[in-house]
Scaffold this motif. Structure first.
Motif, PDB file in Angstrom:
ATOM      1  N   ASP A   9       0.828  -1.208   0.000  1.00  0.00           N
ATOM      2  CA  ASP A   9       0.000   0.000   0.000  1.00  0.00           C
ATOM      3  C   ASP A   9       0.862   1.257   0.000  1.00  0.00           C
ATOM      4  O   ASP A   9       0.486   2.271  -0.597  1.00  0.00           O
ATOM      5  CB  ASP A   9      -0.900   0.018   1.237  1.00  0.00           C
ATOM      6  CG  ASP A   9      -1.867  -1.141   1.266  1.00  0.00           C
ATOM      7  OD1 ASP A   9      -2.900  -1.052   0.590  1.00  0.00           O
ATOM      8  OD2 ASP A   9      -1.587  -2.129   1.958  1.00  0.00           O
ATOM      9  N   PHE A  68       4.600  -0.866   3.493  1.00  0.00           N
ATOM     10  CA  PHE A  68       3.460  -1.221   4.346  1.00  0.00           C
ATOM     11  C   PHE A  68       2.477  -2.056   3.533  1.00  0.00           C
ATOM     12  O   PHE A  68       2.117  -1.703   2.405  1.00  0.00           O
ATOM     13  CB  PHE A  68       2.746   0.027   4.869  1.00  0.00           C
ATOM     14  CG  PHE A  68       1.608  -0.297   5.804  1.00  0.00           C
ATOM     15  CD1 PHE A  68       1.832  -0.443   7.163  1.00  0.00           C
ATOM     16  CD2 PHE A  68       0.327  -0.494   5.307  1.00  0.00           C
ATOM     17  CE1 PHE A  68       0.796  -0.776   8.024  1.00  0.00           C
ATOM     18  CE2 PHE A  68      -0.719  -0.824   6.160  1.00  0.00           C
ATOM     19  CZ  PHE A  68      -0.481  -0.961   7.525  1.00  0.00           C
ATOM     20  N   ASP A  70      -1.345  -4.151   3.862  1.00  0.00           N
ATOM     21  CA  ASP A  70      -2.584  -4.493   4.576  1.00  0.00           C
ATOM     22  C   ASP A  70      -2.934  -5.943   4.245  1.00  0.00           C
ATOM     23  O   ASP A  70      -3.276  -6.260   3.111  1.00  0.00           O
ATOM     24  CB  ASP A  70      -3.698  -3.555   4.128  1.00  0.00           C
ATOM     25  CG  ASP A  70      -5.024  -3.819   4.831  1.00  0.00           C
ATOM     26  OD1 ASP A  70      -5.125  -4.796   5.599  1.00  0.00           O
ATOM     27  OD2 ASP A  70      -5.982  -3.054   4.591  1.00  0.00           O
ATOM     28  N   SER A  72      -5.232  -7.691   6.091  1.00  0.00           N
ATOM     29  CA  SER A  72      -6.464  -8.006   6.816  1.00  0.00           C
ATOM     30  C   SER A  72      -7.470  -8.755   5.961  1.00  0.00           C
ATOM     31  O   SER A  72      -8.379  -9.402   6.487  1.00  0.00           O
ATOM     32  CB  SER A  72      -7.102  -6.728   7.367  1.00  0.00           C
ATOM     33  OG  SER A  72      -7.447  -5.833   6.314  1.00  0.00           O
ATOM     34  N   SER A 106       0.258   1.738  11.988  1.00  0.00           N
ATOM     35  CA  SER A 106      -0.780   0.905  11.361  1.00  0.00           C
ATOM     36  C   SER A 106      -1.098   1.321   9.931  1.00  0.00           C
ATOM     37  O   SER A 106      -2.097   0.878   9.370  1.00  0.00           O
ATOM     38  CB  SER A 106      -2.056   0.945  12.203  1.00  0.00           C
ATOM     39  OG  SER A 106      -2.532   2.272  12.347  1.00  0.00           O
ATOM     40  N   GLY A 107      -0.257   2.175   9.348  1.00  0.00           N
ATOM     41  CA  GLY A 107      -0.421   2.528   7.945  1.00  0.00           C
ATOM     42  C   GLY A 107      -1.392   3.643   7.658  1.00  0.00           C
ATOM     43  O   GLY A 107      -1.680   3.940   6.493  1.00  0.00           O
ATOM     44  N   TYR A 157      -1.636  -6.417   9.385  1.00  0.00           N
ATOM     45  CA  TYR A 157      -0.770  -5.682   8.466  1.00  0.00           C
ATOM     46  C   TYR A 157       0.677  -6.089   8.703  1.00  0.00           C
ATOM     47  O   TYR A 157       1.004  -6.710   9.717  1.00  0.00           O
ATOM     48  CB  TYR A 157      -0.926  -4.169   8.632  1.00  0.00           C
ATOM     49  CG  TYR A 157      -0.549  -3.628   9.995  1.00  0.00           C
ATOM     50  CD1 TYR A 157       0.777  -3.405  10.358  1.00  0.00           C
ATOM     51  CD2 TYR A 157      -1.535  -3.311  10.929  1.00  0.00           C
ATOM     52  CE1 TYR A 157       1.126  -2.906  11.605  1.00  0.00           C
ATOM     53  CE2 TYR A 157      -1.206  -2.812  12.179  1.00  0.00           C
ATOM     54  CZ  TYR A 157       0.126  -2.604  12.512  1.00  0.00           C
ATOM     55  OH  TYR A 157       0.462  -2.116  13.753  1.00  0.00           O
ATOM     56  N   ASN A 159       4.466  -4.129   8.427  1.00  0.00           N
ATOM     57  CA  ASN A 159       5.145  -2.848   8.292  1.00  0.00           C
ATOM     58  C   ASN A 159       6.635  -3.129   8.365  1.00  0.00           C
ATOM     59  O   ASN A 159       7.133  -3.570   9.401  1.00  0.00           O
ATOM     60  CB  ASN A 159       4.688  -1.939   9.436  1.00  0.00           C
ATOM     61  CG  ASN A 159       5.091  -0.492   9.251  1.00  0.00           C
ATOM     62  OD1 ASN A 159       6.007  -0.181   8.496  1.00  0.00           O
ATOM     63  ND2 ASN A 159       4.417   0.398   9.969  1.00  0.00           N
TER      64      ASN A 159
END
Length: 233
Positions: A9, A68, A70, A72, A106-107, A157, A159
């Motif tokens: 992302d 980063f 995601d 989820s 957390s982005g 996520y 990172n």
């Protein structure tokens, strides 16, 4: 087991700028310059460990790549992760992948200068067991360790920072001239920076009509992760 890919992302190259001591470069609390990419770009110096001797003690430069992802949306428990980054032009560096807390952790935030230091440089968390040499004109497939897998499952996520391993990650000051660099292809649709993920699907995990479960995304339009059984099995 099933597999999927997740594209980064956020993708950033950050640079210490030219410093007169190793500590000033490696432990800089803010990047001198950085770029958060939004379009396809090749950066020859996305990862750098450099020392050039000279009068006054010489000069030092460090550059790192921050990413980063995601994860989820992965429909189950992640069991293995490969980080894939396409290398370009420069391949004189050995790399390490470590946990980062850039992008607000957390982005949710764009990269800022102080994120250059947001990877616990005094006690970093390694996301790899080894430090491979960088390759160009191909994907660098970096197998992440159990700590990375656990963090991805816990947080939803991943990172990371990608940096030189011989000097930067281990904080070893170079005593003779070095110029170790790795080039990265950022935000490229053909060769995206991505995670190749293996996971155990949540819910139903049987085969259907001879088709193996890992090859099935939906049954009758319903996502596999939402299926408890098919025809009572």
């Amino acid at each position: 087991m099933a597999t999927t890919t997740v594209t980064a992302d956020r993708e950033v190259e950050a640079n210490s700028g030219t410093k007169t001591t190793w500590t000033a470069a490696r432990d800089a609390t803010a990047a001198n310059t950085f770029t958060e990419y939004s379009s396809a770009t090749d950066n020859d110096g996305a990862i750098i460990e450099l020392f050039s001797s000279g009068r006054g003690g010489g000069t030092y430069v460090v550059a790192r790549t921050f990413l980063f992802f995601d994860v989820s949306g992965v429909g189950g428990t992640i069991t293995a992760i490969d980080l894939k980054i396409y290398g370009v032009t420069e391949n004189t560096v050995d790399v390490m992948v470590a946990n980062s807390t850039a992008f607000g952790g957390s982005g949710d935030s764009a990269f800022v200068e102080s994120d250059f230091d947001n990877w616990s440089p005094d006690s970093p968390t390694a996301y790899m067991a080894s430090s491979p040499a960088w390759s160009i004109n191909t994907y660098n497939t970096l197998t992440l360790n159990a700590t990375a897998v656990s963090d991805a499952n816990t947080n939803g996520y991943l990172n990371v920072v990608v940096l030189g391993n011989d000097y930067d990650y281990v904080d070893t000051e170079p005593l003779s001239d070095i110029d170790r660099q790795g080039g990265v292809r950022f935000k490229n649709g053909t060769y995206p920076i991505e995670l190749a993920i293996t996971y155990t699907p949540t819910g139903w995990d049987d085969d259907v009509n001879g088709v193996v479960n890992a090859s099935i995304g939906k049954v009758a339009g319903i996502a596999e992760a939402s299926i408890g059984s098919v025809n009572g099995t």
